[in-house]
Write an enzyme that holds these catalytic residues in place. Structure first.
Site, PDB file in Angstrom:
ATOM      1  N   PHE A   1      -1.436  16.215   3.991  1.00  0.00           N
ATOM      2  CA  PHE A   1      -1.690  15.503   2.533  1.00  0.00           C
ATOM      3  C   PHE A   1      -0.587  15.482   1.582  1.00  0.00           C
ATOM      4  O   PHE A   1       0.055  16.570   1.525  1.00  0.00           O
ATOM      5  CB  PHE A   1      -3.065  16.302   1.654  1.00  0.00           C
ATOM      6  CG  PHE A   1      -3.491  15.344   0.617  1.00  0.00           C
ATOM      7  CD1 PHE A   1      -4.308  14.431   0.853  1.00  0.00           C
ATOM      8  CD2 PHE A   1      -3.044  15.779  -0.743  1.00  0.00           C
ATOM      9  CE1 PHE A   1      -4.639  13.783  -0.359  1.00  0.00           C
ATOM     10  CE2 PHE A   1      -3.296  15.084  -1.764  1.00  0.00           C
ATOM     11  CZ  PHE A   1      -4.373  13.776  -1.776  1.00  0.00           C
TER      12      PHE A   1
ATOM     13  N   ASP B   1      -4.278   5.797   5.923  1.00  0.00           N
ATOM     14  CA  ASP B   1      -4.933   6.830   6.560  1.00  0.00           C
ATOM     15  C   ASP B   1      -5.797   6.398   7.659  1.00  0.00           C
ATOM     16  O   ASP B   1      -5.625   6.355   8.841  1.00  0.00           O
ATOM     17  CB  ASP B   1      -5.316   7.709   5.555  1.00  0.00           C
ATOM     18  CG  ASP B   1      -5.772   9.168   5.565  1.00  0.00           C
ATOM     19  OD1 ASP B   1      -5.409   9.675   6.817  1.00  0.00           O
ATOM     20  OD2 ASP B   1      -6.735   9.605   4.986  1.00  0.00           O
TER      21      ASP B   1
ATOM     22  N   GLU C   1       0.887  -1.232  -0.017  1.00  0.00           N
ATOM     23  CA  GLU C   1       0.143  -0.025  -0.026  1.00  0.00           C
ATOM     24  C   GLU C   1       0.841   1.315  -0.086  1.00  0.00           C
ATOM     25  O   GLU C   1       2.134   1.237   0.490  1.00  0.00           O
ATOM     26  CB  GLU C   1      -1.006  -0.051   0.988  1.00  0.00           C
ATOM     27  CG  GLU C   1      -1.661   1.002   1.539  1.00  0.00           C
ATOM     28  CD  GLU C   1      -2.913   1.263   0.375  1.00  0.00           C
ATOM     29  OE1 GLU C   1      -2.497   1.626  -0.653  1.00  0.00           O
ATOM     30  OE2 GLU C   1      -3.885   1.564   0.736  1.00  0.00           O
ATOM     31  N   ASP C   2       0.311   2.488  -0.358  1.00  0.00           N
ATOM     32  CA  ASP C   2       1.162   3.694  -0.310  1.00  0.00           C
ATOM     33  C   ASP C   2       0.961   4.360   0.990  1.00  0.00           C
ATOM     34  O   ASP C   2       2.077   4.716   1.498  1.00  0.00           O
ATOM     35  CB  ASP C   2       0.774   4.547  -1.661  1.00  0.00           C
ATOM     36  CG  ASP C   2      -0.825   4.773  -1.522  1.00  0.00           C
ATOM     37  OD1 ASP C   2      -1.512   4.164  -0.938  1.00  0.00           O
ATOM     38  OD2 ASP C   2      -1.258   5.631  -2.601  1.00  0.00           O
TER      39      ASP C   2
ATOM     40  N   ARG D   1       2.267  11.752  -9.536  1.00  0.00           N
ATOM     41  CA  ARG D   1       2.522  10.593  -9.132  1.00  0.00           C
ATOM     42  C   ARG D   1       3.950  10.031  -9.462  1.00  0.00           C
ATOM     43  O   ARG D   1       4.854   9.392  -8.955  1.00  0.00           O
ATOM     44  CB  ARG D   1       1.604   9.337  -9.910  1.00  0.00           C
ATOM     45  CG  ARG D   1       0.123   9.395  -9.494  1.00  0.00           C
ATOM     46  CD  ARG D   1      -0.329   8.022  -9.893  1.00  0.00           C
ATOM     47  NE  ARG D   1      -1.926   8.375  -9.682  1.00  0.00           N
ATOM     48  CZ  ARG D   1      -2.743   7.841  -8.796  1.00  0.00           C
ATOM     49  NH1 ARG D   1      -2.158   7.577  -7.602  1.00  0.00           N
ATOM     50  NH2 ARG D   1      -3.937   7.782  -8.713  1.00  0.00           N
TER      51      ARG D   1
HETATM   52  P1  5GP Z   1      -7.587   4.951   4.062  1.00  0.00           P
HETATM   53  O1  5GP Z   1      -8.444   4.269   3.853  1.00  0.00           O
HETATM   54  O2  5GP Z   1      -6.625   4.529   5.093  1.00  0.00           O
HETATM   55  O3  5GP Z   1      -8.458   6.530   4.762  1.00  0.00           O
HETATM   56  O4  5GP Z   1      -6.963   5.832   2.854  1.00  0.00           O
HETATM   57  C1  5GP Z   1      -6.114   4.853   2.104  1.00  0.00           C
HETATM   58  C2  5GP Z   1      -5.934   5.619   0.716  1.00  0.00           C
HETATM   59  O5  5GP Z   1      -6.482   6.796   0.742  1.00  0.00           O
HETATM   60  C3  5GP Z   1      -4.703   5.434   0.326  1.00  0.00           C
HETATM   61  O6  5GP Z   1      -4.258   4.524  -0.498  1.00  0.00           O
HETATM   62  C4  5GP Z   1      -4.398   6.652  -0.628  1.00  0.00           C
HETATM   63  O7  5GP Z   1      -4.878   6.224  -1.981  1.00  0.00           O
HETATM   64  C5  5GP Z   1      -5.306   7.737  -0.098  1.00  0.00           C
HETATM   65  N1  5GP Z   1      -4.767   8.632   0.695  1.00  0.00           N
HETATM   66  C6  5GP Z   1      -4.707   8.864   2.175  1.00  0.00           C
HETATM   67  N2  5GP Z   1      -3.934   9.653   2.480  1.00  0.00           N
HETATM   68  C7  5GP Z   1      -3.473  10.244   1.366  1.00  0.00           C
HETATM   69  C8  5GP Z   1      -2.613  11.503   1.240  1.00  0.00           C
HETATM   70  O8  5GP Z   1      -2.315  12.248   2.132  1.00  0.00           O
HETATM   71  N3  5GP Z   1      -2.306  11.840  -0.014  1.00  0.00           N
HETATM   72  C9  5GP Z   1      -2.618  10.867  -1.071  1.00  0.00           C
HETATM   73  N4  5GP Z   1      -2.317  11.525  -2.273  1.00  0.00           N
HETATM   74  N5  5GP Z   1      -3.521  10.003  -0.992  1.00  0.00           N
HETATM   75  C10 5GP Z   1      -4.014   9.532   0.209  1.00  0.00           C
END
Ligand code: 5GP
Length: 174
Positions: free
Chosen positions: A150, A101, A97-98, A163
């Site tokens: 962010f 959050d 995963e990247d 990206r």
């Molecule tokens: P979660 O479901 O944990 O809230 O979010 C995960 C996904 O939200 C990540 O895979 C990513 O695509 C997006 N995301 C969450 N935080 C960020 C951020 O700071 N920057 C970007 N570009 N995407 C984010």
């Protein structure tokens, strides 16, 4: 929105951390049948660089899920847009995963993949924003913990842009 970008984690820092993560994964999965499942599109840079450093026989697969529809705010709704192609039965699954959050994406993905009867499911994420968590979920391999900003670059987008940056930067609203 008027904004600027500020570098947060350099290319060299990412490279060094990836080497460390790769060694940990290598020793944990030696002799096992490892399938690395990347979450599109954000994990592509990280997955490519990480897996090149892991000296194991492994396979790659991909899923696409969506919770963000452009912009910087989560909708909280996680949709599965693409399933894996291969069988995960009795395999060791490592989700790549990247960023973690709220944790909602991973919670959904882990539950979904668990129905495919793998031996194990673990998570490797380049970035982690623990302060934003809404569900109790943790990654086993984390590159960097970051504050509630962010971020973009190295696979992460802002409305599909940035990206391709080789480093991680934060978006600063003006
Ligand atoms: P979660 O479901 O944990 O809230 O979010 C995960 C996904 O939200 C990540 O895979 C990513 O695509 C997006 N995301 C969450 N935080 C960020 C951020 O700071 N920057 C970007 N570009 N995407 C984010």
């Amino acid at each position: 929105m008027e904004y600027s970008i500020e570098k947060m984690i350099s290319e060299t820092q990412i490279e060094e951390r990836i080497k460390e993560l790769a060694k940990m994964i290598e020793s944990d999965y030696a002799g096992k049948e490892l399938v690395c499942v990347g979450l599109l599109k954000g994990s592509i840079m990280f997955m490519a660089d990480l897996l090149k450093r892991i000296e194991l026989n492994l396979s790659m697969d991909f899923m696409k899920v969506s919770s963000y529809h452009g912009g910087t705010d989560s909708t909280g709704v996680v949709q599965i847009l693409k399933d894996v192609d291969s069988s995960l039965e009795e395999k060791e699954v490592l989700i790549i995963e990247d960023i973690i959050d709220t944790g909602l994406t991973l919670e959904t993905v882990k539950k979904f993949l668990a129905t495919k009867k793998p031996n194990s499911i673990k998570v490797c994420s380049l970035l982690d924003k623990p302060s934003r968590r809404k569900v109790d979920i943790e990654g086993e391999y984390i590159g960097f913990e970051i504050p509630d900003e962010f971020v973009i670059g190295y696979g992460l987008d802002y409305d599909e842009m940035y990206r391709n940056l080789p480093y991680i930067a934060k978006v600063v609203k003006r």
